[in-house]
Motif scaffolding. Structure first.
Motif: not given
Length: 335
Positions: A80-83, A129-132, A136-137, A298-301
């Protein structure tokens, strides 16, 4: 909870808003609160009744993202809590596709994600990942994984090669982004100069307006000094495949993806003359491909291109917008 059901395959109005009991996760499952979904052309042809294997009533749509709110017995992969985002094929985790693996496709073979809560196979979930964002995901499970599979696992894309991406829908724009990440050149086609300009801003090296140039393969050959491209993402179907063959260099690769002209192209190497092309059908991909793709982003987000976000109450309007063909990138519905 609120949801949509495809209750009859007579078109977009077959998507009917309904109230359903909130599901509970069984062994091996996770209950996901869906925050956003994205649409694919597949959703439209399922609603029209021209897609094989889909049964009604059915919760439509394969692509979504949300938060795990509960897990069933034996689940350790997520908590629980996972995106998360679900995989298109819930039981294809790795390896080659098999009939059993591709039988469990969300929104077709099994119920989809256009609902507030969905129970999903915990092994068929990918951590975001937290940057999406959720929006977007939600664009990734079908179109992005299809483009990644076509270019990398199947295509073996190498830096310096040239990719032809047809149109400006989700698969083609992801192909443009991934090819640029991996050091390849991209030629983009569209019937709209405005969309081509947006593609150039994303890094397209060559632009072809196929409305102005019906023999668009000649433009592609000119842009490659007569050599042709190394890879084609063939989203048009049977009507455009002959032109894709002519636009591809000897020994090149054509990924058959789309149905936009009403029927799929066939992976028939006898149609490619003496070019010895690899003509391969691409049908999304595995969880392992999804995770490899996220690592490459990931590298360029790298951010997915979202054309428009509709509210949940306007899901049918979102599908009509897809039908119009006016979009550039992905169409998202916020749940």
């Amino acid at each position: 909870m609120k949801a949509y059901e495809l209750q009859h395959t007579t078109g977009i109005d077959g998507w009917v808003p309904v109230e359903k009991p909130r599901p509970q996760p069984g062994p091996g499952q996770a209950l996901v609160r869906i925050h956003a979904v994205s649409l694919n052309y597949r959703d439209l042809i399922i609603a029209r009744g021209t897609y094989p294997g889909a049964k009604t009533p059915l919760v439509p749509v394969s692509d979504g993202a949300g938060e795990v709110v509960a897990v069933g017995d034996g689940v350790t992969r997520v908590r629980p809590g996972d995106r998360v985002a679900p995989t298109f094929f819930q039981v294809w985790t790795d390896g080659q596709a098999t009939p059993e693996k591709v039988a469990h496709a969300l929104g077709g073979g099994v119920p989809g994600v256009l609902a507030e809560y969905v129970c999903l196979d915990a092994e068929g979930l990918v951590l975001l990942p937290d940057w999406l964002s959720y929006e977007e995901g939600a664009t990734l499970p079908c179109a992005a994984v299809t483009a990644w599979n076509a270019l990398v696992p199947q295509g073996g894309l190498k830096p310096g090669q040239t990719v032809l991406a047809q149109g400006t829908g989700g698969v083609s724009i992801f192909a443009l982004q991934f090819a640029r990440i991996l050091g390849a050149r991209v030629i983009l086609t569209s019937s709209s100069d405005d969309k081509l300009a947006r593609g150039k801003h994303l890094g397209a090296d060559g632009l072809v307006n196929y409305k102005r140039s019906p023999a668009w393969e000649e433009d592609v050959l000119a842009l490659t000094e007569g050599q042709g491209v190394d890879h084609v993402l063939e989203v048009g179907g049977v009507a455009t495949l002959p032109q894709s063959v002519r636009a591809t260099k000897p020994g090149g690769h054509i990924a058959l993806i789309g149905l936009l002209t009403g029927a799929p192209g066939k992976p028939d190497n006898t149609a490619t003359g003496n070019k010895q092309l690899r003509v391969v059908s691409t049908y999304v991909g595995s969880r392992a491909m999804f995770e490899d793709m996220l690592r490459a982003m990931e590298p360029q987000k790298t951010k997915p291109v979202i054309d428009r976000v509709f509210p949940f109450e306007q899901a049918r309007e979102a599908l009509r917008y897809m039908e119009s063909g006016g979009h550039f990138g992905k169409i998202v519905v916020s749940v």
